[in-house]
Scaffold this motif. Structure first.
Motif, mmCIF file in Angstrom:
data_model
loop_
_atom_site.group_PDB
_atom_site.id
_atom_site.type_symbol
_atom_site.label_atom_id
_atom_site.label_comp_id
_atom_site.label_asym_id
_atom_site.label_seq_id
_atom_site.Cartn_x
_atom_site.Cartn_y
_atom_site.Cartn_z
ATOM 1 N N ALA A 11 50.524 30.795 42.769
ATOM 2 C CA ALA A 11 50.810 32.124 43.717
ATOM 3 C C ALA A 11 51.287 33.132 42.438
ATOM 4 C CB ALA A 11 51.987 31.964 44.566
ATOM 5 N N THR A 12 49.937 34.305 42.869
ATOM 6 C CA THR A 12 50.531 35.251 42.114
ATOM 7 C C THR A 12 49.750 36.707 42.385
ATOM 8 O OG1 THR A 12 50.257 36.085 39.690
ATOM 9 C CG2 THR A 12 47.940 35.435 40.367
ATOM 10 N N GLY A 13 50.032 38.236 42.203
ATOM 11 C CA GLY A 13 50.145 39.208 42.727
ATOM 12 C C GLY A 13 48.157 39.363 42.571
ATOM 13 N N ALA A 18 45.600 36.455 37.571
ATOM 14 C CA ALA A 18 45.043 34.909 38.180
ATOM 15 C C ALA A 18 43.851 34.671 36.742
ATOM 16 C CB ALA A 18 43.383 35.490 39.288
ATOM 17 N N ARG A 19 43.265 35.874 36.317
ATOM 18 C CA ARG A 19 42.252 35.664 35.238
ATOM 19 C C ARG A 19 43.098 35.041 34.256
ATOM 20 N NH1 ARG A 19 39.005 39.838 36.850
ATOM 21 N NH2 ARG A 19 40.704 41.729 36.087
ATOM 22 N N ILE A 20 44.074 35.475 33.950
ATOM 23 C CA ILE A 20 44.598 34.895 32.435
ATOM 24 C C ILE A 20 45.282 33.464 33.015
ATOM 25 C CG2 ILE A 20 46.975 35.619 31.640
ATOM 26 C CD1 ILE A 20 46.712 38.214 31.778
ATOM 27 N N THR A 27 45.050 25.761 40.377
ATOM 28 C CA THR A 27 44.574 26.561 41.606
ATOM 29 C C THR A 27 45.316 27.787 41.326
ATOM 30 O OG1 THR A 27 43.034 24.267 42.232
ATOM 31 C CG2 THR A 27 43.598 26.712 43.374
ATOM 32 N N VAL A 28 44.710 28.873 41.419
ATOM 33 C CA VAL A 28 45.049 30.175 41.822
ATOM 34 C C VAL A 28 44.890 30.890 42.907
ATOM 35 C CG1 VAL A 28 46.137 32.579 40.521
ATOM 36 C CG2 VAL A 28 45.090 30.107 38.882
ATOM 37 N N GLY A 167 42.560 43.276 43.402
ATOM 38 C CA GLY A 167 41.875 44.138 42.091
ATOM 39 C C GLY A 167 42.891 45.851 42.422
ATOM 40 N N MET A 168 42.237 46.016 41.090
ATOM 41 C CA MET A 168 42.336 47.361 40.998
ATOM 42 C C MET A 168 41.842 48.439 41.773
ATOM 43 S SD MET A 168 44.692 48.870 38.633
ATOM 44 C CE MET A 168 44.981 50.767 38.480
ATOM 45 N N ASP A 169 42.980 49.458 42.467
ATOM 46 C CA ASP A 169 42.300 50.437 43.379
ATOM 47 C C ASP A 169 42.418 51.530 42.695
ATOM 48 O OD1 ASP A 169 41.595 51.926 45.660
ATOM 49 O OD2 ASP A 169 42.386 51.501 47.474
#
Length: 215
Positions: A11-13, A18-20, A27-28, A167-169
């Motif tokens: 679990a990440t933000g 997630a890519r790292i 499973t991310v 993602g980045m906004d």
């Protein structure tokens, strides 16, 4: 990890986290600050997992923690897993990690939370991951690389930069900068310090290997 073993659920933000973290044996899920969506995804995937690990970057609450430092949670976690994580992650400090529904961006708020809870770091996923792990009777652990020190307040543009998918906004960031260009130096500093957290996350992922030291 043996061939055919169940994956570890991470679990990440952020999508960048997630890519790292993506790789064999895991499973991310990137929450993007949407706690309901994160919990639903973890619930759906938990029956096929061997454990749940909250991992990514986090804000420091304790003085002395700097960007790139590691914190391994000792509150509500699987003791053996937490011990292995602390031994493998360079210079890791063990202590409570606090999960919050909203970003803790102000230095004064970080100091207050540290006084009230004793937590070393704060993120937006660990409490959700722990809840799902308890519900499915799975081992749980949390390990976080610091991206902003306890005495740092994040500029407003940094607080609006995450989309619900992690993602980045960028448009939201640019709009906020247009409203107040004076925050540009603070935003650049925040970006450089976060980069140290991301680099530590990559190095930590490599040190932990497939399965991330899970039971």
């Amino acid at each position: 990890m043996t061939a055919g073993a169940a994956p570890v659920l991470l679990a990440t933000g952020l999508l960048r986290e997630a890519r790292i973290l993506a790789g064999p044996g895991v499973t991310v899920v990137a929450g993007g600050g949407d706690h309901a969506r994160l919990e639903a995804a973890l619930d759906r995937l938990a029956p096929g997992a061997r454990g749940i690990l909250s991992i990514g970057i986090a804000g420091a609450l304790a003085p002395g923690l700097r960007p790139g430092d590691w914190v391994v949670a000792d509150n509500g976690t699987d003791p053996g897993w937490a011990t292995r994580l602390a031994a493998l992650l360079p210079g890791a400090r063990s202590g409570p990690i606090l999960g919050m529904e909203a970003m803790v961006a102000e230095a004064a708020g970080k100091a207050a939370l540290h006084r009230e809870t004793g937590a070393l770091a704060v993120d937006m996923e660990s409490h959700v991951a722990a809840r799902v792990a308890r519900r499915h009777n799975l081992p749980f652990a949390a390990a976080r690389a610091i991206s902003d020190a306890a005495d740092r307040s994040l500029p407003p543009a940094a607080r609006v930069g995450m989309r619900p998918d992690g993602g980045m906004d960028l448009p939201a960031v640019l709009r906020d900068l247009a409203r107040d260009p004076r925050q540009i130096p603070a935003l650049i500093r925040t970006g450089w310090e976060a980069e140290r957290g991301f680099r530590a996350l990559l190095r930590g992922r490599d040190r932990l290997g497939p399965g991330l030291a899970a039971p």
